[in-house]
Motif scaffolding. Structure first.
Motif, PDB file in Angstrom:
ATOM      1  N   ALA A 191      31.001  26.360  32.857  1.00  7.44           N
ATOM      2  CA  ALA A 191      30.144  25.791  33.908  1.00  7.44           C
ATOM      3  C   ALA A 191      28.662  25.871  33.568  1.00  7.44           C
ATOM      4  CB  ALA A 191      30.407  26.496  35.226  1.00  7.44           C
ATOM      5  N   LEU A 192      28.262  26.887  32.836  1.00 11.86           N
ATOM      6  CA  LEU A 192      26.834  27.054  32.559  1.00 11.86           C
ATOM      7  C   LEU A 192      26.376  26.391  31.272  1.00 11.86           C
ATOM      8  CD1 LEU A 192      26.416  30.758  33.737  1.00 11.86           C
ATOM      9  CD2 LEU A 192      25.828  28.653  34.965  1.00 11.86           C
TER      10      LEU A 192
ATOM     11  N   PHE B 177      39.395  34.727  34.126  1.00 12.02           N
ATOM     12  CA  PHE B 177      39.082  33.427  34.710  1.00 12.02           C
ATOM     13  C   PHE B 177      37.578  33.248  34.908  1.00 12.02           C
ATOM     14  CE2 PHE B 177      38.167  31.052  38.635  1.00 12.02           C
ATOM     15  CZ  PHE B 177      38.452  29.783  38.158  1.00 12.02           C
ATOM     16  N   ASN B 178      36.905  34.274  35.423  1.00 16.85           N
ATOM     17  CA  ASN B 178      35.454  34.174  35.624  1.00 16.85           C
ATOM     18  C   ASN B 178      34.707  34.003  34.317  1.00 16.85           C
ATOM     19  OD1 ASN B 178      34.323  34.387  38.422  1.00 16.85           O
ATOM     20  ND2 ASN B 178      35.900  35.958  38.493  1.00 16.85           N
ATOM     21  N   ILE B 179      35.109  34.730  33.291  1.00 14.27           N
ATOM     22  CA  ILE B 179      34.439  34.601  31.987  1.00 14.27           C
ATOM     23  C   ILE B 179      34.600  33.187  31.449  1.00 14.27           C
ATOM     24  CG2 ILE B 179      34.544  35.324  29.560  1.00 14.27           C
ATOM     25  CD1 ILE B 179      35.193  38.162  30.620  1.00 14.27           C
TER      26      ILE B 179
ATOM     27  N   ALA C   5      46.435  45.728  38.028  1.00 13.88           N
ATOM     28  CA  ALA C   5      45.861  45.485  36.703  1.00 13.88           C
ATOM     29  C   ALA C   5      45.952  44.005  36.328  1.00 13.88           C
ATOM     30  CB  ALA C   5      46.581  46.345  35.659  1.00 13.88           C
ATOM     31  N   THR C   6      47.088  43.388  36.624  1.00 16.16           N
ATOM     32  CA  THR C   6      47.284  41.972  36.285  1.00 16.16           C
ATOM     33  C   THR C   6      46.297  41.084  37.022  1.00 16.16           C
ATOM     34  OG1 THR C   6      49.628  42.384  35.909  1.00 16.16           O
ATOM     35  CG2 THR C   6      48.969  40.095  36.250  1.00 16.16           C
ATOM     36  N   LEU C   7      46.152  41.301  38.320  1.00 20.09           N
ATOM     37  CA  LEU C   7      45.228  40.450  39.080  1.00 20.09           C
ATOM     38  C   LEU C   7      43.780  40.697  38.690  1.00 20.09           C
ATOM     39  CD1 LEU C   7      46.729  40.199  42.651  1.00 20.09           C
ATOM     40  CD2 LEU C   7      46.426  38.416  40.975  1.00 20.09           C
ATOM     41  N   LEU C   8      43.417  41.944  38.461  1.00 18.68           N
ATOM     42  CA  LEU C   8      42.043  42.227  38.042  1.00 18.68           C
ATOM     43  C   LEU C   8      41.750  41.563  36.694  1.00 18.68           C
ATOM     44  CD1 LEU C   8      39.419  43.702  38.705  1.00 18.68           C
ATOM     45  CD2 LEU C   8      40.324  45.676  37.464  1.00 18.68           C
ATOM     46  N   PHE C   9      42.689  41.690  35.766  1.00 22.22           N
ATOM     47  CA  PHE C   9      42.536  41.059  34.450  1.00 22.22           C
ATOM     48  C   PHE C   9      42.440  39.542  34.595  1.00 22.22           C
ATOM     49  CE2 PHE C   9      44.496  39.258  30.587  1.00 22.22           C
ATOM     50  CZ  PHE C   9      43.614  39.746  29.642  1.00 22.22           C
ATOM     51  N   THR C  10      43.276  38.955  35.438  1.00 21.21           N
ATOM     52  CA  THR C  10      43.264  37.502  35.658  1.00 21.21           C
ATOM     53  C   THR C  10      41.930  37.046  36.237  1.00 21.21           C
ATOM     54  OG1 THR C  10      45.641  37.544  36.049  1.00 21.21           O
ATOM     55  CG2 THR C  10      44.450  35.608  36.820  1.00 21.21           C
ATOM     56  N   ILE C  11      41.431  37.764  37.214  1.00 24.33           N
ATOM     57  CA  ILE C  11      40.159  37.384  37.844  1.00 24.33           C
ATOM     58  C   ILE C  11      39.005  37.491  36.845  1.00 24.33           C
ATOM     59  CG2 ILE C  11      38.478  38.079  39.613  1.00 24.33           C
ATOM     60  CD1 ILE C  11      40.904  38.854  41.377  1.00 24.33           C
TER      61      ILE C  11
END
Length: 187
Positions: free
Chosen positions: A185-186, A177-179, A168-174
């Protein structure tokens, strides 16, 4: 004169491969916790590939004194893969402690199940070895001695909760971070 960035090359050669490597690194958390070597080997290989990708991209882009967004992306990917390796190590340590605890409990149960005390006529106690116990007494069987304590202590091990928490922690982090990254970036 209208100027725009050409994203195709950098998307196909940096962002898509690094995102796929992050996904594979995340999937190693779904491997069986008992196969530590496979989980860590896959994660370490991904970390090496990420470092190589970072090195190639850094040499490909012009030198500058500031940090570029692609550097932030790749360094963040490297940190996330490193977090995955740390989680694998914590899970393995907790699983080893759990296995050691279960092994000690089982050894104690077997000692008490296969050694009985026989009281003599004058009140002295004698420990009967396993062979004599099995031969003269059918009261204590291996199944009855082992089944009862094991079924009473049916608890979910701590490492199982750490596996779920790390997923859950890594999925939430990824996702976060992407958002944040792509919203910056855009712009």
């Amino acid at each position: 004169v209208y100027m725009s960035r050409l994203w195709g090359h950098i998307l196909l050669n940096v962002y898509v491969p690094s995102m796929l490597l992050l996904f594979i690194s995340y999937l190693t958390l779904y491997f069986k916790p008992s196969i530590f070597q496979v989980r860590v080997l896959a994660s370490l290989t991904i970390l090496l590939v990420m470092c190589t990708l970072f090195s190639q991209v850094s040499s490909m882009l012009p030198k500058s004194s500031y940090v570029k967004l692609v550097d932030v992306w790749l360094l963040s990917c490297i940190i996330i893969v490193l977090l995955t390796i740390i989680f694998h190590t914590i899970i393995d340590r907790l699983q080893e402690e759990e296995n050691k605890s279960l092994r000690n409990k089982l050894e104690n149960m077997l000692r008490t199940a296969f050694k009985t005390v026989k009281q003599g006529k004058n009140g002295d106690k004698k420990i009967i070895p396993l062979q004599e116990t099995m031969a003269e007494s059918s009261r204590v069987t291996c199944n009855s001695a082992i089944k009862t304590p094991l079924t009473e202590t049916k608890q979910t091990p701590l490492y199982h909760y750490v596996v779920l928490t790390s997923r859950a922690t890594l999925l939430f982090t990824i996702i976060i971070f992407n958002i944040v990254y792509w919203s910056i970036a855009l712009i």
